[in-house]
Design a protein around this motif. Structure first.
Motif, mmCIF file in Angstrom:
data_model
loop_
_atom_site.group_PDB
_atom_site.id
_atom_site.type_symbol
_atom_site.label_atom_id
_atom_site.label_comp_id
_atom_site.label_asym_id
_atom_site.label_seq_id
_atom_site.Cartn_x
_atom_site.Cartn_y
_atom_site.Cartn_z
ATOM 1 N N UNK A 81 41.995 71.891 33.334
ATOM 2 C CA UNK A 81 42.626 70.583 33.487
ATOM 3 C C UNK A 81 44.118 70.770 33.749
ATOM 4 N N UNK A 82 44.604 70.277 34.893
ATOM 5 C CA UNK A 82 45.993 70.494 35.266
ATOM 6 C C UNK A 82 46.981 69.742 34.399
ATOM 7 N N UNK A 83 46.518 68.750 33.656
ATOM 8 C CA UNK A 83 47.404 67.976 32.778
ATOM 9 C C UNK A 83 47.462 68.568 31.383
ATOM 10 N N UNK A 84 46.282 68.884 30.825
ATOM 11 C CA UNK A 84 46.233 69.377 29.437
ATOM 12 C C UNK A 84 46.273 70.897 29.352
ATOM 13 N N UNK A 85 45.936 71.599 30.445
ATOM 14 C CA UNK A 85 45.858 73.053 30.409
ATOM 15 C C UNK A 85 44.569 73.564 29.792
ATOM 16 N N UNK A 86 43.661 72.686 29.436
ATOM 17 C CA UNK A 86 42.402 73.075 28.789
ATOM 18 C C UNK A 86 41.361 73.484 29.837
ATOM 19 N N UNK A 87 40.646 74.581 29.548
ATOM 20 C CA UNK A 87 39.523 74.985 30.401
ATOM 21 C C UNK A 87 38.348 74.064 30.082
ATOM 22 N N UNK A 88 37.922 73.288 31.096
ATOM 23 C CA UNK A 88 36.855 72.317 30.863
ATOM 24 C C UNK A 88 35.485 72.827 31.294
ATOM 25 N N UNK A 89 35.462 73.750 32.269
ATOM 26 C CA UNK A 89 34.177 74.249 32.753
ATOM 27 C C UNK A 89 34.281 75.749 33.005
ATOM 28 N N UNK A 90 33.217 76.479 32.586
ATOM 29 C CA UNK A 90 33.127 77.904 32.847
ATOM 30 C C UNK A 90 34.009 78.727 31.940
#
Length: 406
Positions: free
Chosen positions: A19-28
């Motif tokens: 996620x470009x806003x939160x920096x969290x990896x959302x998939x994979x």
């Protein structure tokens, strides 16, 4: 979209969507975030596209890596942008309909693909397939090694025309057909622009337009080195699709350079109606160049049914050799073709035309009679008469001016 190359072979082994806003990896990723296998680039990319619905669209940003995928990436959303850094490479590893499919089951609006390299590896049928969409932009991309076409746009969804397609500054290498626009399920492809592109080594067509409306191709180079090559640009009306228009019209081909490197060079721009096709009208061809100049057919206009009318050929970037008597071929029942050229070639253009059409006008005058070898006489150049008249200045016209000629 990024990842990590564990073995140093230049290909990512683990892929994730962050996620470009939160920096969290959302998939994979290493831990298969979102329940998506981090070793499967197709699954990671598709999951990232699917989630954009909740944001009413968004941007997928590809980092400069090589991503291997084994199934198509499908965009059935609106307002999706694929933006790639230089060096971002999507390579097919299995047979598939296309590497990217836009508008597969629903109509899509406002799609942009910019800067991505699509490598079909002679497995994927196409690089990009547009099935039903409006406002698709393909910028600064490189498509290579596809089995059928580099780009196919066709109205398969059956909701509306596929229209307003812009392909700009894009290179296509080693596909039988570089770009193919085709009428489909009840609708056609219309109001689109191919601009500043380069198509290398097509084995059949550089650009193929079938039953389309108002397509412009400009500032585009097409180079061929295959003996089976048919035409750099083919406009034809098979009339065999439910979306075929009753009249194909409004096409422009401007500032086109075509180069052939084989003994049998094919045709530069071919306008053709096969049996059962619909009329083609109002086509403008301007400032074209083709090699070899000695035996290449720059423009061919012919039909097996219906009629072609209102084609204009205006100027040449590179003039055909004076010994090339088939540089322009106009077939029977081709009406009202207008040919104009300028400068040193003005009085020699008739030498390179094989004309069996009706109502052909060359540099402002009609031909003397039908058939090859009967072009207008260079002594009857009304275009030059009008030019010379424009140089006359009469300061005080006190009496009528009469001009007569034998």
């Amino acid at each position: 979209i990024e990842g990590r190359d564990n073995d140093g072979d230049g290909v990512l082994d683990v892929i994730w969507a962050k996620n470009g806003t939160t920096g969290q990896i959302e998939f994979g990723g290493e831990w298969d975030a979102g329940g998506v296998d981090g070793a499967n680039a197709s699954a990671v990319i598709q999951s990232a596209i699917n989630v954009l619905d909740q944001y009413h669209g968004g941007i997928l940003y590809f980092k400069p890596h090589t991503f291997l995928h084994d199934s198509p990436i499908t965009i059935n959303k609106d307002n999706v942008v694929i933006l790639a850094e230089k060096g971002a490479w999507l390579r097919a590893t299995a047979n598939m309909e296309a590497q990217i499919i836009i508008g597969s089951s629903t109509y899509s609006n406002h799609i942009k693909i910019c800067g991505l390299t699509l490598d079909g590896d002679n497995k994927a049928q196409r690089g990009i397939q547009i099935k039903g969409a409006n406002e698709v932009r393909i910028y600064d991309c490189f498509l290579m090694d596809h089995v059928v076409e580099g780009i196919l746009a066709k109205s398969d969804v059956g909701i509306d025309n596929t229209h307003r397609i812009l392909i700009r500054n894009t290179r296509i290498l080693n596909a039988p057909i570089g770009i193919h626009f085709q009428a489909g399920n009840a609708y056609t492809v219309s109001d689109s622009l191919i601009h500043f592109c380069r198509i290398n080594d097509p084995t059949q067509y550089g650009i193929l337009l079938e039953d389309t409306q108002r397509i412009t191709v400009e500032k585009t180079n097409i180079g061929n080195n295959d003996q089976a090559f048919i035409a750099a640009i083919m406009l034809r009306s098979p009339g065999d699709q439910t979306g075929s228009p009753s009249i194909v019209s409004g096409h422009t081909f401007k500032d086109i350079y075509m180069e052939n490197q084989v003994a049998s060079p094919g045709v530069g721009i071919h306008i053709h109606i096969p049996s059962g096709g619909n009329p083609i009208q109002e086509v403008q061809i301007q400032d074209i160049g083709m090699l070899p100049q000695t035996n290449a057919t720059f423009v061919k206009i012919d039909r097996l049914s219906s009629e072609i009318s209102g084609v204009s050929i205006l100027g040449f970037k590179y003039h055909p050799s004076s010994t090339n008597t088939n540089a322009i071929i106009i077939g029977s029942e081709v009406y009202n073709t207008r040919i104009e050229t300028y400068g040193a070639y003005r009085n020699t253009i008739h030498q390179v035309i094989n004309d069996s059409g009706i109502g052909t006008v060359i540099n402002g005058i009609g031909k003397e009679s039908a058939g090859a070898g009967n072009p207008p006489s260079t002594n009857w150049n009304v275009g030059d008469i009008v030019l010379n008249l424009s140089l006359i200045h009469i300061s005080e016209p006190t009496r009528p001016l009469y001009i007569s000629y034998a």
